[in-house]
Write a protein that holds these residues in place. Structure first.
Motif, PDB file in Angstrom:
ATOM      1  N   GLU A   1       0.828  -1.217   0.000  1.00  0.00           N
ATOM      2  CA  GLU A   1       0.000   0.000   0.000  1.00  0.00           C
ATOM      3  C   GLU A   1       0.860   1.264   0.000  1.00  0.00           C
ATOM      4  O   GLU A   1       0.473   2.286  -0.559  1.00  0.00           O
ATOM      5  CB  GLU A   1      -0.923   0.010   1.223  1.00  0.00           C
ATOM      6  N   ARG A   2       2.060   1.180   0.596  1.00  0.00           N
ATOM      7  CA  ARG A   2       2.926   2.373   0.633  1.00  0.00           C
ATOM      8  C   ARG A   2       3.401   2.744  -0.770  1.00  0.00           C
ATOM      9  O   ARG A   2       3.583   3.915  -1.092  1.00  0.00           O
ATOM     10  CB  ARG A   2       4.116   2.157   1.569  1.00  0.00           C
ATOM     11  N   TRP A   3       3.608   1.729  -1.627  1.00  0.00           N
ATOM     12  CA  TRP A   3       4.025   2.016  -3.000  1.00  0.00           C
ATOM     13  C   TRP A   3       2.879   2.618  -3.807  1.00  0.00           C
ATOM     14  O   TRP A   3       3.120   3.415  -4.718  1.00  0.00           O
ATOM     15  CB  TRP A   3       4.541   0.750  -3.682  1.00  0.00           C
ATOM     16  N   LEU A   4       1.632   2.238  -3.468  1.00  0.00           N
ATOM     17  CA  LEU A   4       0.479   2.859  -4.124  1.00  0.00           C
ATOM     18  C   LEU A   4       0.377   4.328  -3.726  1.00  0.00           C
ATOM     19  O   LEU A   4       0.145   5.202  -4.567  1.00  0.00           O
ATOM     20  CB  LEU A   4      -0.811   2.134  -3.751  1.00  0.00           C
ATOM     21  N   ALA A   5       0.553   4.594  -2.440  1.00  0.00           N
ATOM     22  CA  ALA A   5       0.438   5.959  -1.938  1.00  0.00           C
ATOM     23  C   ALA A   5       1.508   6.874  -2.545  1.00  0.00           C
ATOM     24  O   ALA A   5       1.275   8.060  -2.763  1.00  0.00           O
ATOM     25  CB  ALA A   5       0.551   5.960  -0.412  1.00  0.00           C
ATOM     26  N   GLU A   6       2.683   6.304  -2.835  1.00  0.00           N
ATOM     27  CA  GLU A   6       3.787   7.095  -3.381  1.00  0.00           C
ATOM     28  C   GLU A   6       3.766   7.156  -4.901  1.00  0.00           C
ATOM     29  O   GLU A   6       4.638   7.785  -5.513  1.00  0.00           O
ATOM     30  CB  GLU A   6       5.122   6.521  -2.902  1.00  0.00           C
ATOM     31  N   GLY A   7       2.790   6.483  -5.531  1.00  0.00           N
ATOM     32  CA  GLY A   7       2.713   6.496  -6.988  1.00  0.00           C
ATOM     33  C   GLY A   7       3.814   5.687  -7.651  1.00  0.00           C
ATOM     34  O   GLY A   7       4.184   5.942  -8.798  1.00  0.00           O
ATOM     35  N   VAL A   8       4.331   4.666  -6.940  1.00  0.00           N
ATOM     36  CA  VAL A   8       5.407   3.840  -7.476  1.00  0.00           C
ATOM     37  C   VAL A   8       4.853   2.714  -8.351  1.00  0.00           C
ATOM     38  O   VAL A   8       5.451   2.335  -9.357  1.00  0.00           O
ATOM     39  CB  VAL A   8       6.270   3.262  -6.326  1.00  0.00           C
ATOM     40  N   THR A   9       3.691   2.168  -7.980  1.00  0.00           N
ATOM     41  CA  THR A   9       3.095   1.082  -8.759  1.00  0.00           C
ATOM     42  C   THR A   9       1.577   1.259  -8.803  1.00  0.00           C
ATOM     43  O   THR A   9       1.043   2.243  -8.274  1.00  0.00           O
ATOM     44  CB  THR A   9       3.482  -0.294  -8.183  1.00  0.00           C
ATOM     45  N   THR A  10       0.891   0.312  -9.414  1.00  0.00           N
ATOM     46  CA  THR A  10      -0.566   0.408  -9.551  1.00  0.00           C
ATOM     47  C   THR A  10      -1.262  -0.655  -8.708  1.00  0.00           C
ATOM     48  O   THR A  10      -0.659  -1.668  -8.329  1.00  0.00           O
ATOM     49  CB  THR A  10      -0.983   0.199 -11.012  1.00  0.00           C
ATOM     50  N   GLN A  11      -2.523  -0.423  -8.439  1.00  0.00           N
ATOM     51  CA  GLN A  11      -3.332  -1.396  -7.697  1.00  0.00           C
ATOM     52  C   GLN A  11      -3.372  -2.737  -8.447  1.00  0.00           C
ATOM     53  O   GLN A  11      -3.253  -3.805  -7.846  1.00  0.00           O
ATOM     54  CB  GLN A  11      -4.750  -0.857  -7.526  1.00  0.00           C
ATOM     55  N   ALA A  12      -3.509  -2.680  -9.775  1.00  0.00           N
ATOM     56  CA  ALA A  12      -3.572  -3.903 -10.569  1.00  0.00           C
ATOM     57  C   ALA A  12      -2.302  -4.719 -10.447  1.00  0.00           C
ATOM     58  O   ALA A  12      -2.336  -5.949 -10.343  1.00  0.00           O
ATOM     59  CB  ALA A  12      -3.849  -3.555 -12.036  1.00  0.00           C
ATOM     60  N   GLU A  13      -1.152  -4.023 -10.448  1.00  0.00           N
ATOM     61  CA  GLU A  13       0.141  -4.729 -10.343  1.00  0.00           C
ATOM     62  C   GLU A  13       0.306  -5.357  -8.966  1.00  0.00           C
ATOM     63  O   GLU A  13       0.776  -6.494  -8.819  1.00  0.00           O
ATOM     64  CB  GLU A  13       1.270  -3.752 -10.647  1.00  0.00           C
ATOM     65  N   LEU A  14      -0.073  -4.624  -7.930  1.00  0.00           N
ATOM     66  CA  LEU A  14       0.036  -5.154  -6.576  1.00  0.00           C
ATOM     67  C   LEU A  14      -0.864  -6.378  -6.400  1.00  0.00           C
ATOM     68  O   LEU A  14      -0.439  -7.387  -5.806  1.00  0.00           O
ATOM     69  CB  LEU A  14      -0.345  -4.064  -5.565  1.00  0.00           C
ATOM     70  N   LEU A  15      -2.079  -6.316  -6.930  1.00  0.00           N
ATOM     71  CA  LEU A  15      -2.982  -7.470  -6.826  1.00  0.00           C
ATOM     72  C   LEU A  15      -2.451  -8.654  -7.632  1.00  0.00           C
ATOM     73  O   LEU A  15      -2.603  -9.809  -7.222  1.00  0.00           O
ATOM     74  CB  LEU A  15      -4.380  -7.080  -7.340  1.00  0.00           C
ATOM     75  N   ARG A  16      -1.807  -8.374  -8.755  1.00  0.00           N
ATOM     76  CA  ARG A  16      -1.276  -9.454  -9.593  1.00  0.00           C
ATOM     77  C   ARG A  16      -0.235 -10.295  -8.863  1.00  0.00           C
ATOM     78  O   ARG A  16      -0.253 -11.525  -8.956  1.00  0.00           O
ATOM     79  CB  ARG A  16      -0.645  -8.866 -10.865  1.00  0.00           C
ATOM     80  N   VAL A  17       0.650  -9.634  -8.130  1.00  0.00           N
ATOM     81  CA  VAL A  17       1.758 -10.394  -7.513  1.00  0.00           C
ATOM     82  C   VAL A  17       1.441 -10.873  -6.102  1.00  0.00           C
ATOM     83  O   VAL A  17       2.137 -11.740  -5.584  1.00  0.00           O
ATOM     84  CB  VAL A  17       3.064  -9.559  -7.486  1.00  0.00           C
ATOM     85  N   THR A  18       0.395 -10.327  -5.484  1.00  0.00           N
ATOM     86  CA  THR A  18       0.089 -10.750  -4.103  1.00  0.00           C
ATOM     87  C   THR A  18      -1.240 -11.486  -4.013  1.00  0.00           C
ATOM     88  O   THR A  18      -1.773 -11.654  -2.929  1.00  0.00           O
ATOM     89  CB  THR A  18       0.051  -9.536  -3.147  1.00  0.00           C
ATOM     90  N   LYS A  19      -1.771 -11.938  -5.150  1.00  0.00           N
ATOM     91  CA  LYS A  19      -3.081 -12.623  -5.109  1.00  0.00           C
ATOM     92  C   LYS A  19      -2.980 -13.875  -4.254  1.00  0.00           C
ATOM     93  O   LYS A  19      -1.988 -14.584  -4.269  1.00  0.00           O
ATOM     94  CB  LYS A  19      -3.563 -12.954  -6.522  1.00  0.00           C
ATOM     95  N   GLU A  20      -4.067 -14.144  -3.572  1.00  0.00           N
ATOM     96  CA  GLU A  20      -4.086 -15.299  -2.678  1.00  0.00           C
ATOM     97  C   GLU A  20      -4.078 -16.574  -3.487  1.00  0.00           C
ATOM     98  O   GLU A  20      -4.747 -16.679  -4.507  1.00  0.00           O
ATOM     99  CB  GLU A  20      -5.348 -15.236  -1.799  1.00  0.00           C
TER     100      GLU A  20
END
Length: 480
Positions: free
Chosen positions: A461-480
């Protein structure tokens, strides 16, 4: 003026350099004037062949040494984009077959030593390093050969050379990696050490026979020391402080877990760099040795001579180590030796292939490690993933969120570079109780979160807040 109309090998062997200058007044339609630089060593038949190929020829005589220097200058700067070099090489090889009745290439060793193929390999390696690719895939299919780069975890087509060149490419790579070029039926593994732009680079080479020829995968390992620093990996301040505390303990096990390509080995090497003070004996057992580190004893396993992780570990324990790094815990025997080593006064760092930190605990229990031994030896588990970073040149802010756009700088992907997301499970009293009770993965995870562990998705979430990555990318690599 184009000064490289001829294949390098032809220009060198027959001592001439051809340059296209213009169509010239009075020249036949479509017939260019080609200026051919010659010396007393130039073969007349070679001049005739250039004329037959290109039309009108204008000769320019010079001393042999002067011509050799001109040829060297003309071909020295032929780096550039890999696709451009492939086009040039294909043209070179086609012309080489036509001129002087040269036969089609059959001796692959001879072909691999030919300058155009070397130029193609050099261009591929240079472009891969420039674009920060982790792997180069050279794959044969029925009609074509495909070269792809893995950049930021995703494969990307780079160039499609003619199928006729594929065998020469593979042979050249085998020669560089000191592999057997005559053996095409069995997989082979090798290594190339080279310097590109003054930077040392290790290349791990793997070849595999397929129905349409051999495919090769080259893994590029940048040996720059800056990447081996914990502060550069992207851990948040709290996780970095906690991880630092774990690896400073005199004994116990610290695990780093995640899928292939998630940066586990880099994290371990960064930890070893921090521990490598010169007063500790650090020994590793790896498959293979990915980065060579000064001051650290590194051993590579070799299945062909039965040099397994377990056998290497037993030997290492007789070498008076303070810190042991295990490339991967794959079986019960290796896990048992690791636990025993940690209980007898050694700090053990190791990787494990699991999806998250809680799963690493249950994996060791499932392997057969006794719960009371694991709870006594485990210090903590780091789980990690790498998320792609938004390209700074084209990212856009829309509806309160950053989105990937795509531009020439990032290969139209919208992303460039990667950064880590982490979760750190510390072996607290509550976790040790769960291990003793052989609790489920979900129960261990819940206990860790109650103790303050942030999951990888929460860390991201910190990378989202800083504009480093996107929500879609974070969900892609951390999906359950």
């Amino acid at each position: 003026m184009e000064a490289r109309l001829l294949p390098y090998a032809f220009a060198r062997d027959y001592s001439l350099l051809a340059r296209r200058i213009d169509n010239g007044a009075g020249a036949d339609e479509g017939k260019a004037i080609v200026e051919v630089w010659v010396s007393e060593a130039t073969a007349p038949t070679a001049i005739a062949e250039v004329g037959r190929r290109y039309g009108r020829v204008k000769l320019k005589s010079m001393a042999r040494e002067e011509l050799e220097a001109a040829i060297a200058r003309a071909y020295a700067g032929s780096g550039g984009d890999a696709a451009q070099v492939v086009d040039e090489v294909e043209s070179d090889l086609d012309l080489a077959k036509l001129m002087l009745d040269m036969p089609a290439i059959e001796d692959l060793l001879e072909a691999a030593d030919d300058a155009p193929v070397i130029r193609m390999i050099n261009a591929l390696l240079t472009q891969a390093l420039r674009e920060e690719a982790s792997d180069i895939h050279i794959e044969p299919f029925e009609q074509i050969s495909v070269v792809r780069f893995r950049i930021d975890g995703a494969l990307r087509d780079v160039v499609r050379p003619k199928k006729a060149i594929h065998a020469s490419l593979i042979s050249r790579i085998k020669i560089m990696a000191q592999l057997d070029i005559a053996e095409k039926r069995l997989p082979q593994d090798g290594r190339i050490t080279l310097r590109v732009g003054g930077k040392p680079v290790d290349v791990r080479v793997s070849t595999l026979p397929t129905g349409h020829g051999e495919r090769a995968v080259l893994r590029l390992l940048d040996k720059e020391a800056g990447r081996m620093d914990l502060t550069h990996l992207g851990m948040n301040a709290q996780v970095l402080s906690q991880f630092d505390h774990l690896i400073s303990q005199p004994h116990g096990i610290v695990l780093v877990t995640g899928p292939t390509g998630s940066g586990k080995t880099t994290t371990l090497y960064a930890a070893l760099s921090r521990l490598n003070s010169g007063v500790t004996n650090i020994l590793t057992v790896e498959d293979p040795i990915e980065y060579e580190m000064a001051g650290i004893g590194q051993t590579q396993v070799n299945a062909r001579i039965d040099m397994t992780f377990a056998k290497a570990l037993r030997a290492i324990l007789r070498q008076d180590p303070d810190v042991i790094m295990i490339g991967e815990i794959r079986d019960l025997e290796t896990a048992q030796i690791a636990v025993q080593a940690s209980l007898t006064g050694h700090l053990v760092l190791a990787t494990l292939h699991t999806n998250d930190s809680a799963a690493a605990v249950t994996r060791l229990l499932d392997m057969g490690i006794e719960p009371f031994l694991l709870s006594s030896s485990l210090l903590g588990v780091v789980a990690q993933r790498l998320v792609r970073k938004l390209c700074v040149h084209c990212k856009r802010h829309e509806n309160g969120a950053w989105v990937a756009v795509g531009c020439d700088k990032c290969g139209q992907t919208g992303y460039h570079g990667r950064v880590g997301v982490y979760e750190l499970l510390q072996a607290t009293e509550a976790i040790n109780t769960q291990i003793h009770n052989q609790a489920s993965e979900a129960e261990i995870r819940a206990a860790a979160q109650a103790d303050g562990m942030r999951t990888m998705r929460e860390d991201g979430e910190r990378w989202l807040a800083e504009g480093v990555t996107t929500q879609a990318e974070l969900l892609r690599v951390t999906k359950e």
